[in-house]
Design an enzyme around this catalytic site. Sequence first.
Site, PDB file in Angstrom:
ATOM      1  N   GLU A  93      46.128   6.732 -38.870  1.00 30.04           N
ATOM      2  CA  GLU A  93      46.602   8.048 -38.440  1.00 30.04           C
ATOM      3  C   GLU A  93      47.202   8.017 -37.043  1.00 30.04           C
ATOM      4  O   GLU A  93      46.561   7.598 -36.075  1.00 30.04           O
ATOM      5  CB  GLU A  93      45.457   9.065 -38.474  1.00 30.04           C
ATOM      6  CG  GLU A  93      45.910  10.479 -38.117  1.00 30.04           C
ATOM      7  CD  GLU A  93      44.839  11.531 -38.337  1.00 30.04           C
ATOM      8  OE1 GLU A  93      45.141  12.722 -38.140  1.00 30.04           O
ATOM      9  OE2 GLU A  93      43.708  11.166 -38.701  1.00 30.04           O
TER      10      GLU A  93
ATOM     11  N   LYS B 235      45.188  14.699 -43.492  1.00 32.37           N
ATOM     12  CA  LYS B 235      44.128  15.432 -44.176  1.00 32.37           C
ATOM     13  C   LYS B 235      44.439  15.460 -45.660  1.00 32.37           C
ATOM     14  O   LYS B 235      45.533  15.870 -46.058  1.00 32.37           O
ATOM     15  CB  LYS B 235      44.010  16.862 -43.643  1.00 32.37           C
ATOM     16  CG  LYS B 235      43.111  16.993 -42.434  1.00 32.37           C
ATOM     17  CD  LYS B 235      41.683  16.611 -42.768  1.00 32.37           C
ATOM     18  CE  LYS B 235      40.852  16.465 -41.523  1.00 32.37           C
ATOM     19  NZ  LYS B 235      39.546  15.842 -41.849  1.00 32.37           N
TER      20      LYS B 235
END
Length: 585
Positions: free
Chosen positions: A187, A203
Amino acid sequence: MPTSAASSEPLSACIDFVGAAADGSALRHAFGKPLQRLVAHTAAEVPPLLDRAHRLALQGRWCVGFVRYEAAAAFDPACRTHEADGPLAWFAVYDEPVAWPCELAAPQAPLHWQAGLQRRAFDTAVRRIHQAITEGEVYQVNLTAPWHGRFDGEPLALFQALHRAQPQAYAAFVDAGDEQVLSVSPELFFDWRDGRLLSRPMKGTAPRGATPQEDEAMAAGLLASEKERAENLMIVDLIRNDLSRVAQPFSVQVPQLFERRAWPTVWQMTSDVTARTREGTTLAQVFGALFPCGSITGAPKLRAMHWIRQLEAQPRGVYCGAIGVLQPGGAATFSVGIRTVVLRGGNARCGIGSGITIDAHADAEWREWQHKAAFLQRASHSFELLQTLRLEQGHYPALALHLARLADAARHFGRPFDAAAARQALQQLAQQHACGTWRVRLLVDGHGQARIQAFALGVTGQPVRVQLAASPVVAPQDFLRFKTTRREHYEAHAPADAAVFDTLLWNADREVTEFTRGNVLAQLDDGRWITPPLRCGLLDGVGRALALQHGRATEAVLRVDELPRVRELRFVNALRGELRTILID
């Protein structure tokens, strides 16, 4: 401190950040002895440290380091965390990179992980979050817990294994003296260069499928899931608001929403949020606007952090903080500190977590934690890829299938494999064993080096006696889907009685999977022959593939309580073919 095989200079940092170079390619550098180290122990010291590091980068230096999750109060005193267990921020400053380290030949010591949160406590935490959501306190809380292990090996070797297990990530090795940070985060926290600020929150998670068709279905299901999209959108809105604090008016945009990204063990959903920063913005101000990343807190951020402190018993540390590099000229790229192992005094720690919303179910979230932790299992034990072949009178039946399966496994684990060289070595072995029947093991190590073993194979009398496993087989999906030398999950079910040939395995849903050394063929009471589908958690063996290819059987789920329906149960693999069995009590 580890030493590069290409240089006698000790290494203190390695960075392999996807897309972080000026031309959009990977930024891949190693660094030796730093010119200086910048360390902040108090909240007041963190912002000036970040701005000092940025000034040094603008002057032509490289800066590599991390900011702990507990540094949040440096940017907003209302952020509540546990007391930090190390420096809040740490950066090393370098003149220039050195040679990238060669892969270490010696395997790292095995690392056995223990989850720091047991299932009952996990369920309790999820219920408390649901109660807080119902009462209107929060919309989402990111719940995490550490996994622990004892590690006595070479940190750089473990970093290299982690990097192989999760390639194309924001990979970083940082030796901070008392602790080593080994991160393969997928990420991006933010990339800030030439006034453009990009954040890419992650997410939404789904496991990888056992077949290409199932894998695509998993990816499509992730994108179609209202729960996963709502969870992603909630954090996108939070990041948009965070970016607006340093953005030029009307410059905040979302050019990519709900994009799926493939990782070796999971699919993840990401979105891009961008902005143009105001003139005179400093690195400390960027951190002040964004830190900690909303994807690892929840929303609203401050109240979510309150619940994190209530539910988690210890500081997160570098995990869920930020790890990054400042390049000469000032470009700053930081990852969110997930998929990150921290070594200290022989102990290893790695956090695992997920976002809990009102739609989250404890069973599904618990499974998601296991999927996310799978990269640890892949990296923490040395293993070789394996194919077992039958060599009969100088001929290998189904050789092409064996090599294709080995190539699939090599791709999955990110290992090199030269199929032509392996075929040539097998043919040389066949010339040396032109008569008789042999069991041949073809093994490929982490560097793509193949070795071959041959053992005389006798005739197996039929029927063979088999037993039903007393408990479900438990293992990372990687080591059920692909044949390797890591077999402890099979050995745990091996028959203690020498008169019993093998054990019939089943999964946590009480679905029959395979034998410990072969696949299953079953004839039902309606005459159909079936074999369990790969999604149940089993090896795609060559014998099984041939049975399907020739119409000998079709795929169907067989539950343990349906075994009385089975007229005949057979063991099948490429080495011994089909064997009739007797299932004993």
